[in-house]
Design a protein around this motif. Structure first.
Motif, PDB file in Angstrom:
ATOM      1  N   ILE A 102       0.837  -1.207   0.000  1.00 42.33           N
ATOM      2  CA  ILE A 102       0.000   0.000   0.000  1.00 42.33           C
ATOM      3  C   ILE A 102       0.872   1.257   0.000  1.00 42.33           C
ATOM      4  O   ILE A 102       0.549   2.253  -0.665  1.00 42.33           O
ATOM      5  CB  ILE A 102      -0.955  -0.005   1.210  1.00 42.33           C
ATOM      6  N   ALA A 103       2.000   1.201   0.716  1.00 40.80           N
ATOM      7  CA  ALA A 103       2.918   2.349   0.750  1.00 40.80           C
ATOM      8  C   ALA A 103       3.458   2.638  -0.654  1.00 40.80           C
ATOM      9  O   ALA A 103       3.541   3.802  -1.069  1.00 40.80           O
ATOM     10  CB  ALA A 103       4.062   2.067   1.718  1.00 40.80           C
ATOM     11  N   ILE A 104       3.818   1.594  -1.386  1.00 40.42           N
ATOM     12  CA  ILE A 104       4.323   1.780  -2.747  1.00 40.42           C
ATOM     13  C   ILE A 104       3.226   2.326  -3.659  1.00 40.42           C
ATOM     14  O   ILE A 104       3.469   3.213  -4.484  1.00 40.42           O
ATOM     15  CB  ILE A 104       4.883   0.449  -3.293  1.00 40.42           C
ATOM     16  N   ASN A 105       2.014   1.815  -3.502  1.00 39.42           N
ATOM     17  CA  ASN A 105       0.891   2.312  -4.309  1.00 39.42           C
ATOM     18  C   ASN A 105       0.643   3.798  -4.053  1.00 39.42           C
ATOM     19  O   ASN A 105       0.398   4.582  -4.989  1.00 39.42           O
ATOM     20  CB  ASN A 105      -0.377   1.520  -3.989  1.00 39.42           C
ATOM     21  N   THR A 106       0.705   4.185  -2.786  1.00 43.30           N
ATOM     22  CA  THR A 106       0.485   5.587  -2.426  1.00 43.30           C
ATOM     23  C   THR A 106       1.613   6.472  -2.958  1.00 43.30           C
ATOM     24  O   THR A 106       1.367   7.568  -3.492  1.00 43.30           O
ATOM     25  CB  THR A 106       0.387   5.736  -0.897  1.00 43.30           C
ATOM     26  N   LEU A 107       2.837   5.979  -2.824  1.00 42.28           N
ATOM     27  CA  LEU A 107       3.996   6.728  -3.338  1.00 42.28           C
ATOM     28  C   LEU A 107       3.900   6.905  -4.844  1.00 42.28           C
ATOM     29  O   LEU A 107       4.180   7.989  -5.372  1.00 42.28           O
ATOM     30  CB  LEU A 107       5.282   5.983  -2.980  1.00 42.28           C
ATOM     31  N   ALA A 108       3.492   5.855  -5.545  1.00 36.45           N
ATOM     32  CA  ALA A 108       3.395   5.920  -7.004  1.00 36.45           C
ATOM     33  C   ALA A 108       2.331   6.921  -7.440  1.00 36.45           C
ATOM     34  O   ALA A 108       2.522   7.660  -8.413  1.00 36.45           O
ATOM     35  CB  ALA A 108       3.062   4.535  -7.566  1.00 36.45           C
ATOM     36  N   SER A 109       1.215   6.956  -6.728  1.00 38.38           N
ATOM     37  CA  SER A 109       0.110   7.834  -7.098  1.00 38.38           C
ATOM     38  C   SER A 109       0.526   9.301  -7.086  1.00 38.38           C
ATOM     39  O   SER A 109       0.247  10.048  -8.033  1.00 38.38           O
ATOM     40  CB  SER A 109      -1.072   7.609  -6.143  1.00 38.38           C
ATOM     41  N   GLY A 110       1.192   9.723  -6.018  1.00 37.28           N
ATOM     42  CA  GLY A 110       1.618  11.115  -5.939  1.00 37.28           C
ATOM     43  C   GLY A 110       2.974  11.365  -6.569  1.00 37.28           C
ATOM     44  O   GLY A 110       3.220  12.424  -7.156  1.00 37.28           O
ATOM     45  N   GLY A 111       3.869  10.370  -6.465  1.00 36.38           N
ATOM     46  CA  GLY A 111       5.235  10.549  -6.943  1.00 36.38           C
ATOM     47  C   GLY A 111       5.338  10.714  -8.444  1.00 36.38           C
ATOM     48  O   GLY A 111       6.132  11.528  -8.934  1.00 36.38           O
ATOM     49  N   THR A 112       4.549   9.969  -9.190  1.00 34.80           N
ATOM     50  CA  THR A 112       4.607  10.076 -10.651  1.00 34.80           C
ATOM     51  C   THR A 112       4.164  11.464 -11.123  1.00 34.80           C
ATOM     52  O   THR A 112       4.767  12.045 -12.032  1.00 34.80           O
ATOM     53  CB  THR A 112       3.736   9.007 -11.318  1.00 34.80           C
ATOM     54  N   ILE A 113       3.127  12.006 -10.497  1.00 38.53           N
ATOM     55  CA  ILE A 113       2.652  13.345 -10.867  1.00 38.53           C
ATOM     56  C   ILE A 113       3.679  14.404 -10.476  1.00 38.53           C
ATOM     57  O   ILE A 113       3.918  15.370 -11.222  1.00 38.53           O
ATOM     58  CB  ILE A 113       1.293  13.630 -10.201  1.00 38.53           C
ATOM     59  N   PHE A 114       4.316  14.213  -9.332  1.00 41.92           N
ATOM     60  CA  PHE A 114       5.341  15.170  -8.881  1.00 41.92           C
ATOM     61  C   PHE A 114       6.523  15.203  -9.855  1.00 41.92           C
ATOM     62  O   PHE A 114       6.978  16.278 -10.261  1.00 41.92           O
ATOM     63  CB  PHE A 114       5.815  14.791  -7.475  1.00 41.92           C
ATOM     64  N   VAL A 115       6.999  14.020 -10.243  1.00 44.93           N
ATOM     65  CA  VAL A 115       8.134  13.952 -11.169  1.00 44.93           C
ATOM     66  C   VAL A 115       7.727  14.480 -12.553  1.00 44.93           C
ATOM     67  O   VAL A 115       8.500  15.163 -13.223  1.00 44.93           O
ATOM     68  CB  VAL A 115       8.685  12.512 -11.270  1.00 44.93           C
ATOM     69  N   LEU A 116       6.492  14.175 -12.976  1.00 48.58           N
ATOM     70  CA  LEU A 116       6.003  14.699 -14.248  1.00 48.58           C
ATOM     71  C   LEU A 116       5.990  16.224 -14.229  1.00 48.58           C
ATOM     72  O   LEU A 116       6.362  16.876 -15.214  1.00 48.58           O
ATOM     73  CB  LEU A 116       4.595  14.164 -14.527  1.00 48.58           C
ATOM     74  N   TYR A 117       5.590  16.801 -13.116  1.00 46.90           N
ATOM     75  CA  TYR A 117       5.575  18.269 -12.981  1.00 46.90           C
ATOM     76  C   TYR A 117       6.980  18.839 -13.041  1.00 46.90           C
ATOM     77  O   TYR A 117       7.220  19.888 -13.665  1.00 46.90           O
ATOM     78  CB  TYR A 117       4.893  18.652 -11.667  1.00 46.90           C
TER      79      TYR A 117
END
Length: 314
Positions: A102-117
């Motif tokens: 669940i921690a990885i899923n949560t990190l991926a959800s916000g992290g991908t958008i952050f890196v994309l930005y």
């Protein structure tokens, strides 16, 4: 009656079944990955996050290298890396597999958008990145057959890879040494350890293969299904794969049919968007059907267990 007419009209169209296979592909690849991890005795709850990170990586790498193949390999490598991070936490540090996933899923959800930005300045989708798509394939001879050619030919290359992998995974579990070791570790780690099988090594391998297959699924979403990365594009498919994996009970062929059920419902939902059914319910339908099928399956399993217990008491 109008809705029934719309459904029957959709079922009579070859394009409907073409869309069914396309929609089932990411779920099927992820189901196979979930199955391999599960049969080793470790549930890969991070499927959703691995798909999302792989989808993002595929788009970014293909955009910067201008190579669809390199982008695909980048997506697969990302799946491999994230699954090994999960394996390290679960197998080495003995953390809880569900919480870590669940921690990885949560990190991926916000992290991908952050890196994309950080890369593009965009928050919703990678529209400014000139990413490439993997090709579709027309099958010689079959493509010229009426109806069948429309259904089976012209799919994305990963759709055919997914169908081939169904039988590869089935063969692996039934006839190969690795498959037998994975099954042995999943069924009884102590017994496997007693005959010289390294339990943690087998689980690492199983989770690595799971990550690779899930990475392929993420690559399909962003490099074949839509051709870009967008926020939350996995849309719960990783969790659906956990359900279809459970329905399959470790059988890759059954997992394929369970994934096709999702593909069938997704394709039907697309064709019903112009009907009088509320759009929200149409979008919910594929997930609702899988939940119903999974609930029915669990009830049947419990019924068989109860019947065996009653028979043993007699």
């Amino acid at each position: 009656m109008d809705i029934l007419r719309d459904i029957l009209g959709a079922l009579s169209m070859p394009d409907f079944y073409f869309a069914m296979f396309r929609s089932a592909t990411p779920v099927l690849l992820t189901t196979l990955g979930a199955m391999i991890a599960s049969r080793s005795g470790t549930s890969n709850i991070a499927l959703e996050g691995i798909m999302l990170i792989s989808a993002f990586t595929g788009v970014v790498v293909s955009a910067f290298t201008q190579s669809a193949l390199v982008g695909f390999l980048g997506a697969v490598f990302a799946g491999f890396v994230i699954s090994n991070i999960l394996a390290y936490f679960v197998l080495k540090l003995k953390s809880n597999a569900v919480i870590s996933g669940i921690a990885i899923n949560t990190l991926a959800s916000g992290g991908t958008i952050f890196v994309l930005y950080l890369i593009t300045g965009e928050k919703g989708a990678s529209t400014s990145l000139h990413s490439l798509k993997l090709p579709s394939i027309n099958i010689p001879v079959i493509q010229d057959i009426p109806v069948i050619g429309t259904i089976l030919s012209g799919h994305h290359i990963l759709t055919y890879v997914a169908l081939i992998l169904v039988f590869v995974v089935w063969y692996m579990f039934k006839y190969t040494k690795l498959g037998m070791h994975i099954r042995a570790v999943g069924e009884s780690p102590e017994s496997a350890q007693s005959v010289g099988i390294s339990v943690n090594k087998v689980k690492y391998i199983a989770l690595s293969i799971s990550g690779i297959l899930t990475g392929m699924s993420g690559a399909f979403l962003s490099m074949g299904y839509v051709g870009l990365f967008s926020s939350g594009m996995t849309a719960g498919r990783g969790y659906i794969a956990l359900a279809t994996q459970a329905i399959s009970a470790g059988n890759a062929v059954v997992g394929m049919f369970a994934s096709l059920i999702f593909g069938f419902c997704s394709s039907l939902a697309n064709y019903l968007q112009s009907s009088g059914i509320p759009l929200q319910f149409i979008q919910l339908m594929p997930y609702l059907i899988i939940i119903i099928v999974y609930t029915w399956y669990c009830a049947m399993v419990e019924k068989r267990k109860l019947k065996r217990q009653l028979n043993s008491k007699k």
